[in-house]
Design an enzyme around this catalytic site. Structure first.
Site, PDB file in Angstrom:
ATOM      1  N   SER A  10       0.787  -1.230   0.000  1.00 32.35           N
ATOM      2  CA  SER A  10       0.000   0.000   0.000  1.00 32.35           C
ATOM      3  C   SER A  10       0.818   1.278   0.000  1.00 32.35           C
ATOM      4  O   SER A  10       0.373   2.298  -0.508  1.00 32.35           O
ATOM      5  CB  SER A  10      -0.939   0.018   1.206  1.00 32.35           C
ATOM      6  N   THR A  11       2.000   1.250   0.581  1.00 34.89           N
ATOM      7  CA  THR A  11       2.778   2.483   0.697  1.00 34.89           C
ATOM      8  C   THR A  11       4.187   2.292   0.174  1.00 34.89           C
ATOM      9  O   THR A  11       4.704   1.175   0.115  1.00 34.89           O
ATOM     10  CB  THR A  11       2.855   2.961   2.164  1.00 34.89           C
TER      11      THR A  11
END
Length: 182
Positions: A10-11
């Site tokens: 996600s990041t």
């Protein structure tokens, strides 16, 4: 028939190494990777490229279904697209293989749980924000528009909303919102 892998975190500060190694061990010929949120399909260019490229008889492998999608709607849409193309979906860490009836059923159950987890996380976040607001800690985002400057341009210089918007590089609707709040 080829086997393709898809890895997602996600990041940007998260690492794809564990997923990449699992996909290589699963025999993936090609692995596509990206660092994007899984809550939406929009903006996930590597997944879009992979879905366009897959052909009948191919297999798409992920480590877990939540790497593919975080909502049941998105997971169902991807599943339908794969099924329409004759592509099998497998997960290395879950007993998912859409080439079998049991694998399809488990796939759908895991999709429901992935969406449930996302909703729980959102609820906890909202609870935390409400608690912080009540304690006076959470003030929200700082205004990005200088409301005083907008009012000054109107009152002192006599400019209309369109000219104010041009001068400050704002949308006209933002100028109207500031002036209506006045």
């Amino acid at each position: 028939m080829k086997t393709y892998g898809y890895a997602r975190v996600s990041t940007t500060d998260q690492n794809l190494t564990i997923q990449r190694e699992a996909l290589m061990a699963a025999g993936c010929d090609v692995i596509r990777e990206e660092k994007r949120s899984g809550t939406k399909l929009a903006g996930r260019d590597e997944l879009a490229t992979l879905l366009d490229f897959l052909r009948e008889g191919d297999t798409l492998v992920v480590t877990r279904l939540d790497r593919l999608a975080r909502s049941m709607d998105d997971l169902s849409a991807i599943s339908r697209q794969l099924q329409d193309k004759g592509v099998t979906l497998r997960a290395t860490e879950q007993p998912v293989d859409t080439g079998t009836a049991a694998g399809k059923a488990f796939f759908q159950m895991l999709g429901v749980f992935a969406e449930f987890e996302t909703n729980l996380r959102r609820e906890r976040q909202m609870e935390g924000i409400a608690k912080a607001k009540a304690a006076g800690v959470y003030k929200g985002r700082k205004p990005s528009i200088d409301a005083e400057e907008v009012k000054r341009l109107r009152d002192v210089e006599g400019l209309g909303p369109t000219e104010i918007a041009k001068r400050l590089g704002l949308a006209r609707s933002s100028v109207y919102r500031v002036l209506e709040a006045d």
